[in-house]
Motif scaffolding. Structure first.
Motif, short mmCIF file in Angstrom:
data_model
loop_
_atom_site.label_atom_id
_atom_site.label_comp_id
_atom_site.label_asym_id
_atom_site.label_seq_id
_atom_site.Cartn_x
_atom_site.Cartn_y
_atom_site.Cartn_z
N SER A 8 -31.37 -7.11 -4.58
CA SER A 8 -30.32 -8.05 -5.44
C SER A 8 -30.28 -7.10 -6.63
O SER A 8 -30.63 -6.09 -6.79
N ILE A 9 -29.16 -7.68 -7.39
CA ILE A 9 -28.72 -6.94 -8.61
C ILE A 9 -28.29 -7.96 -9.77
O ILE A 9 -27.61 -9.05 -9.42
N LEU A 10 -28.82 -7.88 -10.93
CA LEU A 10 -28.65 -8.65 -12.08
C LEU A 10 -27.55 -7.88 -13.04
O LEU A 10 -27.79 -7.00 -13.35
N LEU A 11 -26.50 -8.64 -13.37
CA LEU A 11 -25.34 -8.17 -14.25
C LEU A 11 -25.24 -9.04 -15.56
O LEU A 11 -25.44 -10.20 -15.49
N GLN A 12 -24.61 -8.35 -16.53
CA GLN A 12 -24.46 -9.14 -17.77
C GLN A 12 -23.04 -9.01 -18.33
O GLN A 12 -22.46 -7.80 -18.03
N THR A 13 -22.45 -10.04 -18.94
CA THR A 13 -21.38 -9.84 -19.60
C THR A 13 -21.42 -10.23 -20.89
O THR A 13 -22.05 -11.11 -21.27
N THR A 14 -20.81 -9.48 -21.82
CA THR A 14 -20.62 -9.87 -23.36
C THR A 14 -19.39 -10.08 -23.93
O THR A 14 -18.97 -10.26 -25.18
N ASN A 15 -18.31 -10.31 -22.91
CA ASN A 15 -16.86 -10.50 -23.51
C ASN A 15 -16.44 -11.94 -22.68
O ASN A 15 -15.19 -11.55 -22.19
N SER A 18 -17.35 -3.64 -7.48
CA SER A 18 -18.13 -2.77 -6.67
C SER A 18 -19.53 -3.20 -6.25
O SER A 18 -20.08 -2.98 -5.02
N LYS A 19 -19.87 -4.04 -7.16
CA LYS A 19 -21.52 -4.66 -6.79
C LYS A 19 -21.23 -5.72 -5.87
O LYS A 19 -22.13 -5.86 -5.10
N LEU A 20 -20.10 -6.49 -5.90
CA LEU A 20 -20.01 -7.59 -5.07
C LEU A 20 -19.83 -7.12 -3.50
O LEU A 20 -20.19 -7.86 -2.57
N ALA A 21 -19.11 -6.00 -3.33
CA ALA A 21 -19.09 -5.38 -2.25
C ALA A 21 -20.37 -4.98 -1.71
O ALA A 21 -20.48 -5.16 -0.29
N GLU A 22 -21.38 -4.51 -2.26
CA GLU A 22 -22.98 -4.13 -1.85
C GLU A 22 -23.70 -5.45 -1.74
O GLU A 22 -24.22 -5.81 -0.85
N TYR A 23 -23.59 -6.46 -2.70
CA TYR A 23 -24.16 -7.58 -2.89
C TYR A 23 -23.34 -8.63 -2.71
O TYR A 23 -23.06 -9.40 -3.85
N PRO A 24 -22.83 -9.43 -1.63
CA PRO A 24 -21.88 -10.16 -1.50
C PRO A 24 -22.13 -11.79 -1.63
O PRO A 24 -21.52 -12.68 -1.88
N GLU A 25 -23.68 -11.94 -1.77
CA GLU A 25 -23.96 -13.46 -1.87
C GLU A 25 -24.31 -13.72 -3.52
O GLU A 25 -25.12 -13.13 -4.07
N ILE A 26 -23.76 -14.84 -3.82
CA ILE A 26 -24.05 -15.31 -5.20
C ILE A 26 -25.32 -16.19 -5.28
O ILE A 26 -25.57 -16.93 -4.64
N ILE A 38 -26.65 -11.26 -7.73
CA ILE A 38 -26.21 -11.36 -6.57
C ILE A 38 -27.14 -10.75 -5.66
O ILE A 38 -27.96 -10.12 -6.07
N GLU A 39 -26.98 -10.98 -4.21
CA GLU A 39 -28.07 -10.41 -3.53
C GLU A 39 -27.26 -9.85 -2.16
O GLU A 39 -26.16 -10.49 -1.69
N TRP A 96 -18.52 -6.44 -16.90
CA TRP A 96 -20.00 -6.45 -16.51
C TRP A 96 -20.30 -5.08 -16.51
O TRP A 96 -19.95 -4.09 -16.39
N ARG A 97 -22.06 -5.32 -16.76
CA ARG A 97 -22.53 -4.22 -16.60
C ARG A 97 -24.12 -4.61 -15.88
O ARG A 97 -24.58 -5.87 -16.03
N VAL A 98 -24.67 -3.43 -15.13
CA VAL A 98 -26.00 -4.01 -14.47
C VAL A 98 -27.08 -3.96 -15.68
O VAL A 98 -27.13 -3.05 -16.43
N GLN A 99 -27.94 -5.16 -15.50
CA GLN A 99 -28.94 -5.16 -16.38
C GLN A 99 -29.90 -3.94 -16.42
O GLN A 99 -30.18 -3.45 -15.28
#
Length: 427
Positions: free
Chosen positions: A412-419, A381-389, A404-405, A424-427
């Protein structure tokens, strides 16, 4: 005598203006209580919402600190540990630098003074470098001057000290081996196939700098040969205080140069001169070298073929500290589109990730095989809004960050994974 009507109206307007000014002033400071302001229901125009703690730069007992929220656009980041990292952007030419010690739940603003201006967004390894959450450096080059400003902190951004470096080039790489020893590689007179280069070193944490290499008088037979003018710098890294690498790009014949004396002298890797690594490509570009430890490391290789639109990615890997490099095809196929110039990221010689489209791929055998991870609803869903890595980095097998931005809207939006990239979750 009664006031004329005009004068009464004048004083009434003045009273309203003063009352409005006092109201604005009372709202300009962060709230003293620990209760968070609610997040906006709509996506911020300039970026995501992050939670800041009041400035003591400790960021350890954050539950006891006053908190407030801001909206900001981030342009780069650097993970320092599973729970610690930096993120930053530039607002009205002033750097906004943030540090987290709790995996992005809260952040501390560790920006230097707003008088330190940046004409463009700083890049990690070129303008910003931290060895750990306490020790960091910011390199600023003033437009039209022959001087670079080096800001340094030893207390996680509570305070910054300033030193200067008299040089007229552009800082292309910065690397610190420890809180004390570091290098700046400057370039100038850049052309398509070459550039003049000078290397500066500090042994006191950036307070003073000395020139250890300059290639205006390049002589390969010298006792201290320099990095040649021919070739454009791809990246610089030091695996210890004496041993370093610099990659140079020139069409189909990239070069690798080594130093074993802290940067005073540089010699070409002879294996590259006769290598058949790159025979499948018409143009080759080596990226930033990276060491996973004392012995193992890798260099991303971006190749292009005549008549084929897009970029192929392969890798050079070492297991002996850079003495020898083995070429490994990464079997990724051709990459095209907005994220064509984003290489895979590796944690060690076998473990890597690549974001392709809205799916994250994972390898455990140095790119021989790639497996797509289960689709993440948040990521897609976030990549649909912010398609540039902008950047993907993993600090461990489990923890990674993704920036991504949507550059045209400056968002832009910053995401994090812990697994390991599954969720993923938004920071």
């Amino acid at each position: 005598m009664p006031f004329p009507a005009v004068r009464l109206k004048h004083y009434r307007n003045l009273f309203i203006i003063l009352l409005a000014a006092l109201t604005v002033a009372s709202c300009s400071s962060p709230p003293p209580e620990t209760t968070l302001q609610p997040k906006p229901t709509e996506t911020p125009e300039e970026g995501q919402t992050i939670t800041l703690i009041t400035p003591d730069a400790g960021n350890i007992y954050s539950a006891k600190k006053s908190k407030y929220q801001i909206q900001t656009r981030l342009t780069d980041f650097q993970l320092l540990s599973e729970s610690e990292g930096l993120a930053w952007g530039v607002t009205k030419n002033a750097l906004r630098l943030y540090l987290t010690r709790d995996s992005g739940k809260t952040w501390t603003n560790i920006s230097p003074a707003s008088t330190v201006q940046f004409s463009s967004n700083p890049v990690y390894g070129q303008d910003i470098f931290f060895t750990d959450p306490g020790n960091g450096w910011i390199i600023r080059q003033a437009f039209g001057t022959m001087e670079s400003t080096v800001l340094r902190t030893k207390d996680g951004g509570k305070s910054w000290k300033i030193s200067s470096l008299n040089q007229g080039g552009r800082i292309s790489s910065v690397y610190f081996d420890s809180p004390f020893k570091g290098w700046l590689l400057a370039t100038w007179d850049s052309e398509g196939s070459g550039e003049s280069k000078a290397l500066y070193m500090t042994e006191d944490g950036g307070a003073t700098w000395k020139t250890v290499m300059q290639n205006d008088q390049y002589s390969p037979k010298s006792l201290h040969p320099a990095i040649p003018v021919v070739g454009v710098t791809g990246g610089m890294v030091f695996r210890d205080p004496e041993h370093g690498l610099v990659t140079l790009n020139k069409s189909k014949t990239p070069k690798l140069y080594h130093t074993i004396d802290g940067g005073a002298s540089w010699r070409e890797d002879s294996a590259f001169a006769s290598a058949t690594f790159f025979k499948n490509y018409d143009t080759i570009k080596l990226g930033q070298p990276e060491f996973f430890g004392t012995d193992s490391g890798w260099i991303p290789v971006a190749g292009r073929m005549k008549g084929v639109e897009g970029t192929f990615y392969d890798g050079l890997f070492t297991t002996d500290g850079g003495e020898k490099w083995m070429y490994y095809p990464l079997h990724l196929g051709v990459r095209t589109g907005k994220n064509e110039d984003v290489p895979p990221t590796f944690l060690d010689a076998g473990l890597g990730w690549l974001l392709n489209g809205n799916l994250l791929y994972h390898t455990t055998n140095q790119g021989k095989n790639w497996k797509s991870l289960p689709p993440s609803d948040v990521l897609q869903s976030k990549l649909a809004e912010y398609p540039e890595i902008v950047k993907l980095q993993f600090i461990s097998k489990e923890v990674g960050w993704l920036l991504i931005e949507k550059s045209e809207n400056k968002r832009s939006i910053l995401l994090q994974t812990t697994n390991g990239g599954v969720n993923w979750r938004v920071q």
